[in-house]
Each structure stands twice: as structure tokens, then as C-alpha cells.
Design a protein around this motif. Structure first.
Motif, mmCIF file in Angstrom:
data_model
loop_
_atom_site.group_PDB
_atom_site.id
_atom_site.type_symbol
_atom_site.label_atom_id
_atom_site.label_comp_id
_atom_site.label_asym_id
_atom_site.label_seq_id
_atom_site.Cartn_x
_atom_site.Cartn_y
_atom_site.Cartn_z
ATOM 1 N N LYS A 31 37.387 42.944 36.909
ATOM 2 C CA LYS A 31 38.527 43.129 35.994
ATOM 3 C C LYS A 31 39.698 43.914 36.580
ATOM 4 O O LYS A 31 40.842 43.703 36.193
ATOM 5 C CB LYS A 31 38.103 43.800 34.679
ATOM 6 N N VAL A 32 39.431 44.872 37.477
ATOM 7 C CA VAL A 32 40.490 45.620 38.159
ATOM 8 C C VAL A 32 40.106 45.723 39.633
ATOM 9 O O VAL A 32 39.002 46.176 39.963
ATOM 10 C CB VAL A 32 40.675 47.046 37.606
ATOM 11 N N LEU A 33 41.029 45.305 40.511
ATOM 12 C CA LEU A 33 40.812 45.419 41.951
ATOM 13 C C LEU A 33 41.828 46.390 42.535
ATOM 14 O O LEU A 33 43.017 46.351 42.184
ATOM 15 C CB LEU A 33 40.947 44.064 42.634
ATOM 16 N N PHE A 34 41.361 47.250 43.444
ATOM 17 C CA PHE A 34 42.214 48.256 44.070
ATOM 18 C C PHE A 34 42.279 48.019 45.577
ATOM 19 O O PHE A 34 41.268 47.698 46.214
ATOM 20 C CB PHE A 34 41.662 49.660 43.803
ATOM 21 N N PHE A 35 43.463 48.199 46.116
ATOM 22 C CA PHE A 35 43.700 48.043 47.548
ATOM 23 C C PHE A 35 44.421 49.296 48.032
ATOM 24 O O PHE A 35 45.485 49.639 47.501
ATOM 25 C CB PHE A 35 44.574 46.820 47.829
ATOM 26 N N TYR A 40 30.085 39.137 48.629
ATOM 27 C CA TYR A 40 31.440 38.831 49.095
ATOM 28 C C TYR A 40 31.422 38.910 50.614
ATOM 29 O O TYR A 40 31.047 39.939 51.186
ATOM 30 C CB TYR A 40 32.441 39.800 48.475
ATOM 31 N N THR A 41 31.824 37.854 51.270
ATOM 32 C CA THR A 41 31.649 37.748 52.722
ATOM 33 C C THR A 41 32.946 37.872 53.508
ATOM 34 O O THR A 41 32.906 38.071 54.720
ATOM 35 C CB THR A 41 30.993 36.399 53.071
ATOM 36 N N LEU A 42 34.114 37.754 52.841
ATOM 37 C CA LEU A 42 35.389 37.737 53.546
ATOM 38 C C LEU A 42 36.124 39.071 53.465
ATOM 39 O O LEU A 42 37.198 39.214 54.034
ATOM 40 C CB LEU A 42 36.271 36.608 53.008
ATOM 41 N N ILE A 75 38.850 46.934 47.351
ATOM 42 C CA ILE A 75 38.748 45.853 48.319
ATOM 43 C C ILE A 75 39.251 46.352 49.662
ATOM 44 O O ILE A 75 40.360 46.892 49.764
ATOM 45 C CB ILE A 75 39.588 44.637 47.879
ATOM 46 N N GLU A 76 38.446 46.190 50.697
ATOM 47 C CA GLU A 76 38.841 46.550 52.054
ATOM 48 C C GLU A 76 38.780 45.309 52.940
ATOM 49 O O GLU A 76 37.896 44.470 52.779
ATOM 50 C CB GLU A 76 37.906 47.624 52.619
ATOM 51 N N LYS A 111 33.804 47.565 47.214
ATOM 52 C CA LYS A 111 33.144 48.826 46.890
ATOM 53 C C LYS A 111 33.319 49.111 45.407
ATOM 54 O O LYS A 111 34.407 49.473 44.957
ATOM 55 C CB LYS A 111 33.755 49.964 47.720
ATOM 56 N N PRO A 112 32.261 48.927 44.604
ATOM 57 C CA PRO A 112 32.383 49.204 43.165
ATOM 58 C C PRO A 112 32.713 50.675 42.910
ATOM 59 O O PRO A 112 32.181 51.569 43.572
ATOM 60 C CB PRO A 112 30.998 48.846 42.622
#
Length: 307
Positions: free
Chosen positions: A78-82, A37-39, A53-54, A43-44
């Protein structure tokens, strides 16, 4: 005529002990999860489900290339955290609309907009989401996913867990997979939301939202992965089986979400956001924070008919 499928629960005894490695795949065969992921920074939080996601600001509209990369991460993890996202309800709605049309929940308290469900929990309004479930499977077209934002977090407790139901299906014994492929089950809001309604209101809501029949094993419409699609909150019986056999089989299948190897657990902080795929997961909100408060707002994205 009922369908007779011999079934033995010895595969999942009540005191289940199964040591050793499990088959853990983030994605079905043929889909690569190795592209970087480049953009943004990903962090799993575990080997197969859940990633932080940062480097993405959810207060701003997503650029098309960022949205495309987030979509790939969404399907993979399946689940993304911000974290550290002090966004407004309107910005939360705008972010959720990136994934499709929004839907209203007919039974839960509303927030500042019809599409927002507000969970304001304290010592007098206890949490009832501490059962493994997939949202609104009693709908004919269950939600695609949800965006959950916490504005007030207890000092301890109040975590949410998600389980990868593709991994749950993969690790069923082959004999059980063969037996449940092709079966369907009835999903109904009555045992959960219905218990808070008067008989008159319940009858009206049952007419408005009749019980839905869905496959026990659904195919994810974007990844093609088979996932276990029954849950303890809303699935009431398997079509074509005698009641005792249906209860026994469902009980065994429900317990698959409990396996830690299929799970990720998220510790909330103020202004944390979670986006999850309702087609691939179940979740469980730990109710262990009373008498402290926990305030959350959820927006759900409309989905399609499972197949």
C-alpha cells in the motif's frame, strides 16, 4: 425519508480500551503475498503496510519487468518508500506517470509544473495536513495514489503516517460491518479548503466541484478488498441518516485510522520518496517541526469512481 439504523457507539467508546490481537492481513484472502521480489530488495516496515524498496533508480525509466514487480509490491504493501533518490521534478512526474494519468490540485500551491503541488512549510506557513485523511475524496473520481518527494527535511519531526483502511474495516465488529455495507456518504472540500475562500470564490468552486457521494465501504478495483472509505477531513455526512446518528457513526469510523496496529510511520530523509495507494489508505503529516522548514512536492495520479 431517512433510513433508521439503530447504532450504539459502545463498540467504540471515547476511552476505547481493547486489548488483544487484531486480525491483520496484508491482502485479501486468495492473494498470496509470499512470492519473493527478485528485481529489487523489499524491506517491510511493518507486518501489513509500508515497505522500503532498494535497488531501483527513479531517475531512469522503469523496465517493464521492474514496473510489474513494483506494481505487485504497491498492491501488497500500500505504501512504498525509496531513499537516496536525488531526482528532479520532471523525473518525479515521469515516475508518477508509470501509474496513470496525472491530475492537478485546484486549491493547493503549484510547483514547477501544473501537476506538482508544493508544500513549503516553516514558522510562518504552518502545516495543515495533521488530520487523518484520504486525498481529494471530494472529487467524483478521487486520486488513485500519490508520489511525494521531500527536498528539505527538519532535523526532528515531520514524519508521515499511513493507515491501512482494509485492516480498519476487517476489525470492525460484524454488526457494524453489516450496518455500513451499502451505505454512502457525502464528501465535500468546503469544511477544509473552503474556509480560506471568500464567499464569491467559494460559491464558484462549489459549482465547479460539487459534493461527491461515495460508498462508506469501497471495493479496491485491483485487489477486490473492502476498505473503509470515510475520512475526517472531507466526509461530512452519511446519506439517509439523521444528523445526530450520522455524526455518531462517522466519529466512530474516523477513529479507526488512529489504531497503531494498522499504521506505518516514515521518518523522512532528504531525497526520500513515498508512493501510496489512495484507494487503500489514509495518511497524516505530523506538524511538530516548527520553526524548522519542511519542503515537499507531491504528484497525484488520477483515479476512478469508487464502488
Amino acid at each position: 425519508m431517512s433510513q433508521t439504523i439503530p447504532f450504539s457507539c459502545h463498540y467504540f467508546p471515547s476511552r476505547e480500551f481493547r486489548a488483544g490481537a487484531r486480525e491483520l492481513r496484508r491482502q485479501p484472502d486468495g492473494l498470496s503475498g509470499e512470492r519473493p521480489y527478485t528485481l529489487f530488495t523489499l524491506k517491510p516496515l511493518g507486518p501489513i503496510i509500508g515497505a522500503e524498496i532498494e535497488g531501483v533508480n527513479l531517475a531512469e525509466p522503469l523496465e517493464p519487468d521492474v514496473k510489474a514487480e513494483l506494481q505487485r509490491a504497491f498492491l501488497e504493501w500500500k505504501v512504498l518508500f525509496f531513499r537516496n533518490q536525488p531526482i528532479t521534478s520532471e523525473q518525479q512526474l515521469a515516475f508518477a506517470r508509470e501509474w496513470g494519468q496525472l491530475e492537478k490540485h485546484p486549491f493547493l500551491p503549484k510547483g514547477s509544473a501544473d501537476e506538482i503541488t508544493r508544500f513549503e512549510k516553516d514558522a510562518t506557513m504552518t502545516g495543515n495536513e495533521n488530520v487523518w485523511h484520504t486525498d481529494v475524496t471530494w472529487r467524483l473520481e478521487p486520486a488513485l495514489g500519490s508520489v511525494l518527494r521531500l527536498s528539505e527535511v527538519p532535523p526532528l519531526g515531520g514524519d508521515t503516517l499511513w493507515a491501512d483502511m482494509g485492516a480498519a474495516y476487517d476489525n470492525l465488529p460484524e454488526e457494524i460491518r453489516q450496518r455500513i455495507d451499502g451505505l454512502s456518504a457525502i464528501h465535500d472540500f468546503t469544511p477544509s479548503f473552503g474556509r480560506f475562500m471568500t464567499p464569491e470564490v467559494l460559491a464558484a468552486k462549489q459549482e465547479e466541484f460539487p459534493a461527491a457521494e461515495h460508498p462508506v465501504v469501497r471495493t479496491h478495483p485491483e485487489t477486490g478488498r473492502k476498505t473503509l472509505f470515510v475520512n475526517a477531513a472531507f466526509t461530512v455526512r452519511i446519506v439517509g441518516l439523521e444528523e445526530e446518528e450520522s455524526e455518531q457513526l462517522l466519529g466512530c469510523l474516523f477513529r479507526q485510522a488512529h489504531v497503531p496496529e494498522y499504521q506505518v510511520r516514515f521518518r523522512w530523509e532528504p531525497h526520500s520518496i513515498a508512493l501510496w495507494d489512495n484507494r487503500a489508505t489514509q495518511h497524516y503529516a505530523a506538524s511538530d517541526y516548527f520553526p524548522n522548514r519542511r519542503v515537499a512536492e507531491r504528484v497525484s495520479i488520477a483515479g476512478g469512481r469508487p464502488y
